[in-house]
Scaffold this active site. Structure first.
Site, PDB file in Angstrom:
ATOM      1  N   ASP A 270      -2.513   2.044   1.273  1.00 60.08           N
ATOM      2  CA  ASP A 270      -2.290   1.135   2.395  1.00 60.08           C
ATOM      3  C   ASP A 270      -2.885  -0.226   2.032  1.00 60.08           C
ATOM      4  O   ASP A 270      -4.110  -0.366   1.930  1.00 60.08           O
ATOM      5  CB  ASP A 270      -2.969   1.712   3.642  1.00 60.08           C
ATOM      6  CG  ASP A 270      -2.701   0.906   4.904  1.00 60.08           C
ATOM      7  OD1 ASP A 270      -2.339  -0.276   4.795  1.00 60.08           O
ATOM      8  OD2 ASP A 270      -2.897   1.464   6.003  1.00 60.08           O
ATOM      9  N   HIS A 271      -2.019  -1.215   1.874  1.00 59.69           N
ATOM     10  CA  HIS A 271      -2.493  -2.515   1.398  1.00 59.69           C
ATOM     11  C   HIS A 271      -3.309  -3.266   2.444  1.00 59.69           C
ATOM     12  O   HIS A 271      -3.935  -4.278   2.144  1.00 59.69           O
ATOM     13  CB  HIS A 271      -1.306  -3.374   0.951  1.00 59.69           C
ATOM     14  CG  HIS A 271      -1.607  -4.208  -0.256  1.00 59.69           C
ATOM     15  ND1 HIS A 271      -2.859  -4.685  -0.544  1.00 59.69           N
ATOM     16  CD2 HIS A 271      -0.815  -4.659  -1.253  1.00 59.69           C
ATOM     17  CE1 HIS A 271      -2.827  -5.396  -1.652  1.00 59.69           C
ATOM     18  NE2 HIS A 271      -1.601  -5.391  -2.116  1.00 59.69           N
ATOM     19  N   ARG A 272      -3.326  -2.789   3.690  1.00 59.99           N
ATOM     20  CA  ARG A 272      -4.217  -3.390   4.683  1.00 59.99           C
ATOM     21  C   ARG A 272      -5.665  -3.062   4.357  1.00 59.99           C
ATOM     22  O   ARG A 272      -6.578  -3.836   4.676  1.00 59.99           O
ATOM     23  CB  ARG A 272      -3.895  -2.860   6.087  1.00 59.99           C
ATOM     24  CG  ARG A 272      -2.518  -3.211   6.613  1.00 59.99           C
ATOM     25  CD  ARG A 272      -2.244  -2.519   7.925  1.00 59.99           C
ATOM     26  NE  ARG A 272      -2.320  -1.060   7.803  1.00 59.99           N
ATOM     27  CZ  ARG A 272      -2.175  -0.215   8.824  1.00 59.99           C
ATOM     28  NH1 ARG A 272      -1.957  -0.686  10.043  1.00 59.99           N
ATOM     29  NH2 ARG A 272      -2.245   1.090   8.634  1.00 59.99           N
TER      30      ARG A 272
END
Length: 300
Positions: A270-272
């Protein structure tokens, strides 16, 4: 499909879609008898489906269309929950996937040695076991990936425990039970936990509690002969590792081309929560342990 007005009215009265009715009249026109036969077959559908010439059906349930070209199967609860989860994950978390190809010859030697070790005589030792341990070691070195995104509270939740999910294909569909507090387990106990988890899943006895509160997952696509993939995150988790098939291939080892055991790993994250550097370090650490298992003694 061509049909005379009285036939169209009959089809409408019977709730039949004329486009689905094979016409036997002149020029392929749909006759009254065609509509009545179609409606009768639809009212008494087959319950098994197979391709023409198959010795046995490959679907054991469902409603077969009158022309036997389609089967409709109601979406069951496990499949529905899986579908809802992956759709929510795919369209909520911005996925990034990185890949690495690894020489796992020493891991294969370790697996062979452990299978002969009396301490492991009561468990099944597989490359997946070593991969699971490698991922746990990587998480110890990079605990920031063991997190989830709380959208409602707008907070990042870091987990101080690892509930390691193992994706399992079952007759009821895909389930992802997890090993609670996997970070506390030694290699033998981890092997026992993986065996218990997969046996329970395949027998259809996995409970919602078994699947709750996972923190990171492994999906072993290699058991199907697949090299790698781009796995979708389990909801509430920041990472999922795809473990591919292990094959003997030509490989440059100590300056010479030799036959070595090679596999591919893919880490979706998850790039968040996880930037490229963190994701790369986690994946590189897993690869490093599989390439040289003795690193686990240092990092453990």
């Amino acid at each position: 499909m061509l049909a005379k007005p009285p036939v169209r009215k009959l089809a409408k009265d019977l709730g039949v879609d004329l486009l689905s009715v094979p016409g036997t009249g002149p020029g392929g026109i749909v006759t009254r008898e065609d509509v009545q036969a179609f409606a009768s077959e639809a009212a008494h559908p087959e319950t098994l489906a197979n391709y023409p010439g198959d010795d046995a059906p490959w679907l054991s349930q469902g409603t077969v269309s009158p022309d036997a070209r389609r089967t409709r199967v109601p979406v069951k609860s496990v499949r529905r929950r899986t579908a809802e989860a992956v759709v929510a994950s795919a369209f909520t978390a911005p996925h990034v996937t990185e890949f690495v190809t690894v020489d796992v010859t020493k891991t294969m030697k370790l697996v062979a040695a452990l299978r002969e070790d009396r301490e492991f005589a009561d468990v099944r030792v597989t490359p997946l076991l070593v991969t699971a341990k490698a991922l746990l070691l990587a998480l110890r070195r990079h605990p920031e990936i063991n997190a989830s995104w709380d959208d409602e509270a707008q907070e990042i939740v870091y987990k101080h425990y690892v509930n390691l999910g193992i994706a399992a294909a079952t007759p009821r569909g895909l389930v992802v039970p997890n090993i609670k507090d996997a970070h506390r387990l030694g290699l033998h106990d981890l092997a026992v936990a993986i065996a218990d988890l997969t046996t329970t899943a395949r027998s259809g006895r996995t409970t919602p509690g078994d699947m709750a509160d996972g923190t990171i997952t492994i999906t072993n696509v290699g058991v199907f002969g697949i090299d790698t993939g781009t796995p979708i995150l389990n909801p509430g988790e920041a990472g999922i590792l795809a473990f591919g098939a292990i094959r003997q291939r030509p490989w440059v080892h100590k300056g010479k081309i030799k036959k070595r055991w090679i596999t591919q790993l893919a880490l979706s994250f998850d790039h968040r929560l996880v930037d490229g550097e963190l994701g790369s370090r986690v994946l590189a650490d897993v690869a490093a342990v599989l390439e040289e298992p003795s690193r686990g003694l240092v990092w453990g």
